[in-house]
Design a protein around this motif. Sequence first.
Motif, PDB file in Angstrom:
ATOM      1  N   MET A  64       1.806  -2.092 -20.378  1.00 42.68           N
ATOM      2  CA  MET A  64       1.688  -1.974 -21.750  1.00 42.68           C
ATOM      3  C   MET A  64       0.384  -1.340 -22.037  1.00 42.68           C
ATOM      4  SD  MET A  64       4.721  -2.825 -22.438  1.00 42.68           S
ATOM      5  CE  MET A  64       4.294  -2.491 -24.023  1.00 42.68           C
ATOM      6  N   ASN A  65      -0.605  -1.661 -21.309  1.00 48.22           N
ATOM      7  CA  ASN A  65      -1.735  -0.950 -21.709  1.00 48.22           C
ATOM      8  C   ASN A  65      -1.901   0.448 -21.585  1.00 48.22           C
ATOM      9  OD1 ASN A  65      -3.164  -3.597 -22.085  1.00 48.22           O
ATOM     10  ND2 ASN A  65      -3.836  -3.802 -20.374  1.00 48.22           N
ATOM     11  N   TYR A  66      -1.031   1.101 -20.823  1.00 51.68           N
ATOM     12  CA  TYR A  66      -0.979   2.540 -20.579  1.00 51.68           C
ATOM     13  C   TYR A  66      -0.349   3.265 -21.913  1.00 51.68           C
ATOM     14  CZ  TYR A  66      -2.407   2.327 -15.843  1.00 51.68           C
ATOM     15  OH  TYR A  66      -3.207   2.118 -14.646  1.00 51.68           O
ATOM     16  N   PHE A  67       0.113   2.384 -22.708  1.00 50.33           N
ATOM     17  CA  PHE A  67       0.426   3.144 -24.094  1.00 50.33           C
ATOM     18  C   PHE A  67      -0.180   2.694 -25.321  1.00 50.33           C
ATOM     19  CE2 PHE A  67       4.011   2.377 -21.024  1.00 50.33           C
ATOM     20  CZ  PHE A  67       4.683   3.598 -21.108  1.00 50.33           C
ATOM     21  N   VAL A  68      -0.411   3.749 -26.453  1.00 48.59           N
ATOM     22  CA  VAL A  68      -1.147   3.358 -27.562  1.00 48.59           C
ATOM     23  C   VAL A  68      -0.415   3.920 -28.599  1.00 48.59           C
ATOM     24  CG1 VAL A  68      -3.274   3.901 -26.209  1.00 48.59           C
ATOM     25  CG2 VAL A  68      -2.369   5.745 -27.240  1.00 48.59           C
ATOM     26  N   PRO A  69      -0.468   3.341 -29.910  1.00 45.81           N
ATOM     27  CA  PRO A  69       0.027   3.852 -31.099  1.00 45.81           C
ATOM     28  C   PRO A  69      -0.261   5.498 -31.325  1.00 45.81           C
ATOM     29  CG  PRO A  69      -1.412   1.879 -31.343  1.00 45.81           C
ATOM     30  CD  PRO A  69      -1.717   2.160 -30.213  1.00 45.81           C
ATOM     31  N   GLY A  70       0.912   6.080 -31.508  1.00 48.16           N
ATOM     32  CA  GLY A  70       0.862   7.496 -31.866  1.00 48.16           C
ATOM     33  C   GLY A  70       1.171   8.438 -30.551  1.00 48.16           C
ATOM     34  N   ASP A  71       1.836   7.586 -29.580  1.00 49.72           N
ATOM     35  CA  ASP A  71       2.218   8.324 -28.248  1.00 49.72           C
ATOM     36  C   ASP A  71       3.367   9.258 -28.876  1.00 49.72           C
ATOM     37  OD1 ASP A  71       0.392   7.417 -26.227  1.00 49.72           O
ATOM     38  OD2 ASP A  71       1.739   5.573 -25.780  1.00 49.72           O
ATOM     39  N   PRO A  72       3.467  10.334 -27.773  1.00 54.63           N
ATOM     40  CA  PRO A  72       4.802  11.104 -28.241  1.00 54.63           C
ATOM     41  C   PRO A  72       5.887  10.175 -28.078  1.00 54.63           C
ATOM     42  CG  PRO A  72       3.264  12.118 -26.629  1.00 54.63           C
ATOM     43  CD  PRO A  72       2.755  10.545 -26.831  1.00 54.63           C
ATOM     44  N   LYS A  73       7.139  10.944 -28.634  1.00 51.57           N
ATOM     45  CA  LYS A  73       8.337   9.949 -28.661  1.00 51.57           C
ATOM     46  C   LYS A  73       8.783   9.665 -27.181  1.00 51.57           C
ATOM     47  CE  LYS A  73      13.206  10.483 -30.041  1.00 51.57           C
ATOM     48  NZ  LYS A  73      14.088  11.300 -30.377  1.00 51.57           N
ATOM     49  N   THR A  74       8.635  10.519 -26.295  1.00 53.09           N
ATOM     50  CA  THR A  74       9.211  10.150 -24.788  1.00 53.09           C
ATOM     51  C   THR A  74       8.359   8.904 -24.419  1.00 53.09           C
ATOM     52  OG1 THR A  74       9.325  12.684 -24.584  1.00 53.09           O
ATOM     53  CG2 THR A  74       9.292  11.216 -22.551  1.00 53.09           C
ATOM     54  N   LEU A  75       7.298   8.884 -24.742  1.00 51.54           N
ATOM     55  CA  LEU A  75       6.534   7.492 -24.051  1.00 51.54           C
ATOM     56  C   LEU A  75       7.024   6.358 -24.694  1.00 51.54           C
ATOM     57  CD1 LEU A  75       2.907   8.749 -23.618  1.00 51.54           C
ATOM     58  CD2 LEU A  75       4.759   8.771 -21.821  1.00 51.54           C
ATOM     59  N   PHE A  76       7.456   6.360 -26.045  1.00 48.47           N
ATOM     60  CA  PHE A  76       7.891   5.365 -26.625  1.00 48.47           C
ATOM     61  C   PHE A  76       9.293   5.015 -26.076  1.00 48.47           C
ATOM     62  CE2 PHE A  76       4.819   5.911 -30.140  1.00 48.47           C
ATOM     63  CZ  PHE A  76       4.794   4.527 -30.295  1.00 48.47           C
ATOM     64  N   GLU A  77      10.067   6.082 -25.575  1.00 44.68           N
ATOM     65  CA  GLU A  77      11.112   6.023 -24.859  1.00 44.68           C
ATOM     66  C   GLU A  77      11.084   5.212 -23.760  1.00 44.68           C
ATOM     67  OE1 GLU A  77      12.729   9.652 -24.485  1.00 44.68           O
ATOM     68  OE2 GLU A  77      13.847   9.716 -26.667  1.00 44.68           O
ATOM     69  N   PHE A  78      10.263   5.568 -22.891  1.00 46.54           N
ATOM     70  CA  PHE A  78       9.693   4.905 -21.671  1.00 46.54           C
ATOM     71  C   PHE A  78       9.579   3.474 -21.780  1.00 46.54           C
ATOM     72  CE2 PHE A  78       8.364   8.828 -19.169  1.00 46.54           C
ATOM     73  CZ  PHE A  78       9.777   9.318 -19.297  1.00 46.54           C
ATOM     74  N   LYS A  79       8.898   3.189 -23.032  1.00 47.25           N
ATOM     75  CA  LYS A  79       8.194   1.782 -23.176  1.00 47.25           C
ATOM     76  C   LYS A  79       9.360   0.813 -23.427  1.00 47.25           C
ATOM     77  CE  LYS A  79       5.763   1.286 -26.736  1.00 47.25           C
ATOM     78  NZ  LYS A  79       4.564   1.018 -27.492  1.00 47.25           N
ATOM     79  N   PHE A  80      10.129   1.215 -24.266  1.00 41.16           N
ATOM     80  CA  PHE A  80      11.108   0.561 -24.925  1.00 41.16           C
ATOM     81  C   PHE A  80      12.488   0.539 -23.875  1.00 41.16           C
ATOM     82  CE2 PHE A  80       9.103   0.781 -29.038  1.00 41.16           C
ATOM     83  CZ  PHE A  80       9.198  -0.569 -29.502  1.00 41.16           C
ATOM     84  N   GLU A  81      12.552   1.445 -23.068  1.00 41.82           N
ATOM     85  CA  GLU A  81      13.499   1.189 -21.995  1.00 41.82           C
ATOM     86  C   GLU A  81      13.069   0.011 -21.067  1.00 41.82           C
ATOM     87  OE1 GLU A  81      16.472   1.931 -18.760  1.00 41.82           O
ATOM     88  OE2 GLU A  81      16.306   2.038 -21.185  1.00 41.82           O
TER      89      GLU A  81
END
Length: 520
Positions: free
Chosen positions: A295-312
């Motif tokens: 989770m530390n590799y993701f931050v607010p404002g990330d591109p949509k693709t990274l949000f898709e990765f994180k929630f998958e």
Amino acid sequence: GSAWLPLLRDGGRVIMNEQQLSVAANLPSGYLSSQDGVNKQSGSEIKWVDGGKPLFTVSTHLVSTVYTQDQHLHNFFQHCQSMDMSGQASEGELIKYLKSLHAMEGHVMVNFLPTILNQLFCVLTTATHEDVAVNVTRVMVHVVAQCHEEGLEHYLRSFVKFVFKPEPYSSICLRMVHEELAKAMTAILKPSTDFLTSNKLLKHSWFFFEALVKSMAYYLIESGKVKLSRNQRFSTSFYHAVETLVNMLMPHITQKYKDNLDASRNANHSLAVFIKRCFTFMDRGFIFKQINSYMNYFVPGDPKTLFEFKFEFLRVVCNHEHYVPLNLPMPFGKGRIQRFQDLQLDYSLTDDFCRNHFLVGLLLQEVGGALQEHRDIRQMAIQVLKGLMIKHTFDDRYAARSHQARLATLYLPMFGLLQENVCRLDIKDSTPLSNHNTMREDSLVPNSMVTPQKPGSCIENALHKDVFGVISGTASPHSSTPNVNSVHHADSRGSLVSTDSASSLLDKSSDKTNSLEKVR
């Protein structure tokens, strides 16, 4: 007369070219020592027809899953056999033969797939040098990628499920497949290594993580360590290997998606499945640490693709049964419903709640953060949360009322999220249900529940009670309208207005006020 021909020559390779043989008129004892009619031994008792001229021509066609005509594969198998017989390994020669396997033809690879992969896994555990393990894994990557290109992924899945049986720890197999494979994968993913090979490893990483998991399971069963507590089952070096692999994999997922989306997406999903399965075998505190590191590799404002990765990733990991601890305090008393005020339960994402319920706490935290992003990301987050709630509601393992009651306590912090975001609930005109049912996919609460607010204003406490009354089913948003046809269905997915749409919302609010007041 008779003629004979040895099938194996040159270290066990089957003779395939056309042969011209002499014909013998008799077959005395020991005639096979002559090898064949071409190499006649003088003074033997064999009587040759026509003076031993090559009168008989024969050709053979090989149909075998044991012997191969591919020179590269033959050399590799022959070298492995000589290593087994002599007990000595010339790792320089072995690396040379491993590299030559990249030149194998596709049909050869498929015909000998189980034998090749089993031999490679065996070499992985017997080699003593890191270069050998890395080259073995490179060949595996090549084989796996070739099978995918040929549309034969199901062969690989069958191999992992039915054929692959890691060698038990012994004087011959000094290392475990899962530990050596994790180290080799990490080495291939280093930035300085071959770009094409690392991309193939990312794209088809499912195979290697599946092999890791099966090797871990076999190791625990064969060694009897499955009976130990989870924190005593594996060596410190393996824990370190897994942690290093996760940290090496993450930059490929979060940075390479722009150039190689499929590879990054596949690697993200494969890692999630691997982490989920590790809950069964490894110390869960360690697994939580890896999830936190992810989770530390993701931050607010990330591109949509990274949000898709994180929630998958969260969707897969949170589907594990450890997500639902069944030792939570009961929200219901004996035979009666207690008042919520009498229970010391968390209605917000406190540090204690997130420590005690790491996965659900993490998911709710990420959903709360996603509610501050634009519409697509909000929908994505709420879909994951809603999917898990549905799954746990209809999961046969949690069908008992006591289990459902405990599950309910896990989601109490949702009330806090709703309170924090009530000013962002979607505002839409609602039309009474007639011949059709208007349903949106992105709303947590019923339409027309909230009156438009000025920017920065706080909604009244009374409205909070109305909101939660409707959600809990203890109050009706249309209590003043007894006609059943005027009741509006709640939407199914969480649609929250983003801050960037507030101005346009206010422009339309004056036009909607009358209709909203009528509905209220």
